[in-house]
Design an enzyme around this catalytic site. Structure first.
Site, mmCIF file in Angstrom:
data_model
loop_
_atom_site.group_PDB
_atom_site.id
_atom_site.type_symbol
_atom_site.label_atom_id
_atom_site.label_comp_id
_atom_site.label_asym_id
_atom_site.label_seq_id
_atom_site.Cartn_x
_atom_site.Cartn_y
_atom_site.Cartn_z
ATOM 1 N N GLY A 17 0.872 -1.262 0.170
ATOM 2 C CA GLY A 17 0.140 -0.091 -0.045
ATOM 3 C C GLY A 17 0.850 1.176 -0.022
ATOM 4 N N ASP A 39 2.309 -11.234 7.129
ATOM 5 C CA ASP A 39 2.864 -10.498 6.021
ATOM 6 C C ASP A 39 4.012 -9.727 6.323
ATOM 7 O OD1 ASP A 39 0.845 -9.139 8.029
ATOM 8 O OD2 ASP A 39 1.400 -7.517 7.078
ATOM 9 N N ASN A 40 4.508 -9.900 7.589
ATOM 10 C CA ASN A 40 6.081 -9.255 7.873
ATOM 11 C C ASN A 40 7.010 -10.437 8.138
ATOM 12 O OD1 ASN A 40 4.906 -6.910 7.605
ATOM 13 N ND2 ASN A 40 4.528 -6.442 9.794
HETATM 14 P P1 AMP Z 1 2.986 -2.975 7.965
HETATM 15 O O1 AMP Z 1 2.694 -2.027 9.010
HETATM 16 O O2 AMP Z 1 4.137 -3.241 7.102
HETATM 17 O O3 AMP Z 1 2.760 -4.477 8.556
HETATM 18 O O4 AMP Z 1 1.928 -2.904 6.979
HETATM 19 C C1 AMP Z 1 0.341 -3.346 7.073
HETATM 20 C C2 AMP Z 1 -0.272 -3.093 5.760
HETATM 21 O O5 AMP Z 1 -0.547 -1.681 5.929
HETATM 22 C C3 AMP Z 1 0.406 -3.068 4.279
HETATM 23 O O6 AMP Z 1 -0.448 -3.811 3.408
HETATM 24 C C4 AMP Z 1 1.094 -1.860 4.093
HETATM 25 O O7 AMP Z 1 1.051 -1.648 2.666
HETATM 26 C C5 AMP Z 1 -0.390 -1.130 4.682
HETATM 27 N N1 AMP Z 1 0.058 0.340 4.878
HETATM 28 C C6 AMP Z 1 0.828 0.751 6.089
HETATM 29 N N2 AMP Z 1 0.914 2.119 6.096
HETATM 30 C C7 AMP Z 1 0.174 2.680 4.938
HETATM 31 C C8 AMP Z 1 0.212 4.006 4.329
HETATM 32 N N3 AMP Z 1 0.779 5.033 4.922
HETATM 33 N N4 AMP Z 1 -0.493 4.153 3.249
HETATM 34 C C9 AMP Z 1 -0.932 2.885 2.535
HETATM 35 N N5 AMP Z 1 -0.905 1.530 3.207
HETATM 36 C C10 AMP Z 1 -0.190 1.457 4.167
HETATM 37 MG MG MG Z 2 4.669 -5.098 6.446
#
Ligand code: AMP
Ligand code: MG
Length: 499
Positions: free
Chosen positions: A94, A261-262
């Site tokens: 995202g 997903d991480n």
């Molecule tokens: P994470 O914090 O890396 O585990 O992210 C979880 C999900 O949230 C993933 O699909 C990211 O792409 C999405 N995501 C986190 N921050 C943003 C943002 N600022 N804009 C769009 N998507 C986000």
């Molecule tokens: Mg992530």
């Protein structure tokens, strides 16, 4: 200054899991411009990327998410994920984009990706952006982990976009992180195929994802019969993750958001968000603002990973069609095998941290295992600094004194001396210093460096980066980088997910 050549093998292998990307950052206002905050010249050279290309305008435009590298096919990747135990059928990049893969002189490929590069079809309500502080945080952690020998993604550069993003009620400088990874294939990538793709496509995409993943991370598995590959890959990833978590636990690293997903298939540490470093040792340590139940607390990491791997096993079983009862049993056994693999890898590291080399009387279990377990109990009871204690133990050993917490526990100290009996103490201490870091990313140092960098002063960031890039070698002038935070800081420390 030739531009790098990027392939699009992932996008070609599984186009159904990608979405073509074009720059989407909002245009800059008059007078604003993008600029590098940091460039990882060493990594660029290591990867075969011309640092001059990176430093020049064409590199800045590509790594700052303003232009597509000619001839490349950037894509946002789809993935699903179990987040804090609940399943999200579609997450995806995202705020990130896979620019492509870079062939390596020693063989194989690495991914070059951006984070904070703007909105994609997977952005949902998010702005697709990143703020400078968290981008530099990820930069620091990738360097520190790599220098410790812990598998990790790394940053190639951090670009200040020139505009601002809205975070926590205030405007913060916008930034893009250029990230290098063995790949960005996650457990969630297999989950999106198994659970979210229309049935008509599932088997075909699964086969191609599996083949591509094996090519990238375990080419020897392609010698196995196709029907055996899913479980062979599971075994491979169980082992890689067991080793990774053992390394985290041996240095006091807390990932903070171990959603599926991480969790990278490569066995690299992926996505530095609310991560932190333990100071006073305690298994219940949790810093993330959203981890209210402590699901991802320090001591839970070796249990969380097999939980994630069980989700990986389910995706592997479901993705290939109807799994047999034997396959399901095999998957269960492989995931259950994590515990023994983890224990083996962890014990090996902890023994080394105590200088227990092969041939010494105390290297065998149960002596070694009990020494390690009792040491950690002492650290927890005394709230002793984890990083500092192992260096202090070696110093006490050399000096024949008993100044640090475990050394003052005379029964434990005596058992350790007995375990080392006959060894040259100077050699033991030197061996310990070679595996016990002096400089780690202490939370207060990270916060201090990021606050200064956001304010325009990169000095503290550069000094901290320098310290953790050579973590085992004591250097004069860096004394405060080896000291715990002021009292109360770590206890009150809170970390956040967002970039
Ligand atoms: P994470 O914090 O890396 O585990 O992210 C979880 C999900 O949230 C993933 O699909 C990211 O792409 C999405 N995501 C986190 N921050 C943003 C943002 N600022 N804009 C769009 N998507 C986000
Ligand atoms: Mg992530």
């Amino acid at each position: 200054m030739p531009a790098p050549t990027l392939t699009a093998r992932y996008a070609e292998a599984v186009p159904e899991l990608t979405s073509a990307w074009q720059p989407t950052l909002p245009p800059l206002a008059e007078g604003q411009r993008a600029e590098y905050v940091v460039v990882n010249d060493g990594l660029a050279s290591h990867l075969g990327i011309d640092p001059e290309w990176v430093q020049g305008e064409p590199g800045l435009a590509v790594l700052g998410a303003r232009e597509v590298l000619p001839g490349s096919t950037p894509v946002a990747q789809a993935y699903a994920g179990h987040q804090f135990g609940g399943f999200s059928p579609l997450l995806g990049d995202g705020r990130a984009v896979l620019l492509g893969e870079l062939a390596q002189a020693e063989g194989g490929n690495v991914d070059l990706a951006l984070k904070g590069s703007g909105r994609t079809p997977f952005s949902r309500g998010g702005d697709g952006r990143a703020a400078l502080g968290p981008v530099l945080r990820e930069y620091l952690f990738g360097e520190a982990m790599t220098a410790l020998g812990i598998p990790s993604t790394r940053a190639l550069a951090a670009v200040r976009t020139g505009d601002a993003v809205f975070r926590d009620g205030v405007m913060a400088p916008g930034a893009v992180l250029a990230r290098v990874a063995a790949s960005h294939i996650r457990i969630g990538t297999f989950e999106v195929v198994a659970h979210s793709l229309v049935p008509r496509l599932r088997a075909s995409v699964f086969d191609r994802l599996l083949t591509h993943t094996c090519e990238r991370h375990a080419p020897h598995l392609l010698e196995r019969a196709p029907g055996e590959r899913p479980m062979a890959l599971l075994e491979h990833v169980v082992e890689a993750q067991a080793r990774l978590v053992a390394q985290w636990m041996s240095v006091g690293f807390l990932h903070g958001v171990l959603n599926t997903d991480n969790t990278a298939i490569s066995g690299q540490t992926l996505d530095y968000g609310p991560c932190a470093w333990l100071e006073d040792y305690h298994e219940g340590a949790v810093f993330s603002s959203i981890d209210t139940e402590g699901r991802y607390r320090f001591g839970a990491q070796p249990q969380v990973l097999p939980w994630n791997l069980a989700r990986f096993a389910e995706a592997l079983l479901a993705g290939g069609g109807q799994a047999t009862a034997e396959q399901a049993d095999e998957a269960r056994d492989l995931v259950a095998g994590f515990a023994a693999r983890y224990r083996f890898a962890w014990t090996e590291r902890m023994r080394a941290k105590l200088g227990l080399a092969p041939g010494l009387p105390g290297v065998q279990d149960p002596t070694a295992a009990a020494l390690v377990d009792d040491l950690l109990a002492i650290l927890a009871a005394e709230r002793a600094d984890m990083t500092g204690t192992f260096r202090a133990l070696a110093a006490d050993l050399r000096a024949g004194t008993a100044s640090c917490a475990p050394a003052r526990h005379t029964r434990w100290w005596q058992r350790w001396q007995d375990a080392l009996a006959g060894a040259d103490v100077r050699a033991v201490a030197a061996r310990m210093d070679a595996v016990n870091p002096v400089y780690v990313l202490r939370n207060h140092l990270v916060e201090e460096a990021l606050a200064a960098a956001v304010g325009g002063d990169l000095g503290p960031f550069e000094r901290l980066r320098g310290a953790v890039s050579s973590p085992y070698v004591v250097r004069p002038g860096l004394e405060r980088y080896a000291e715990p935070a002021p009292p109360g800081f770590t206890q009150a420390h809170v970390t956040y997910c967002g970039t």
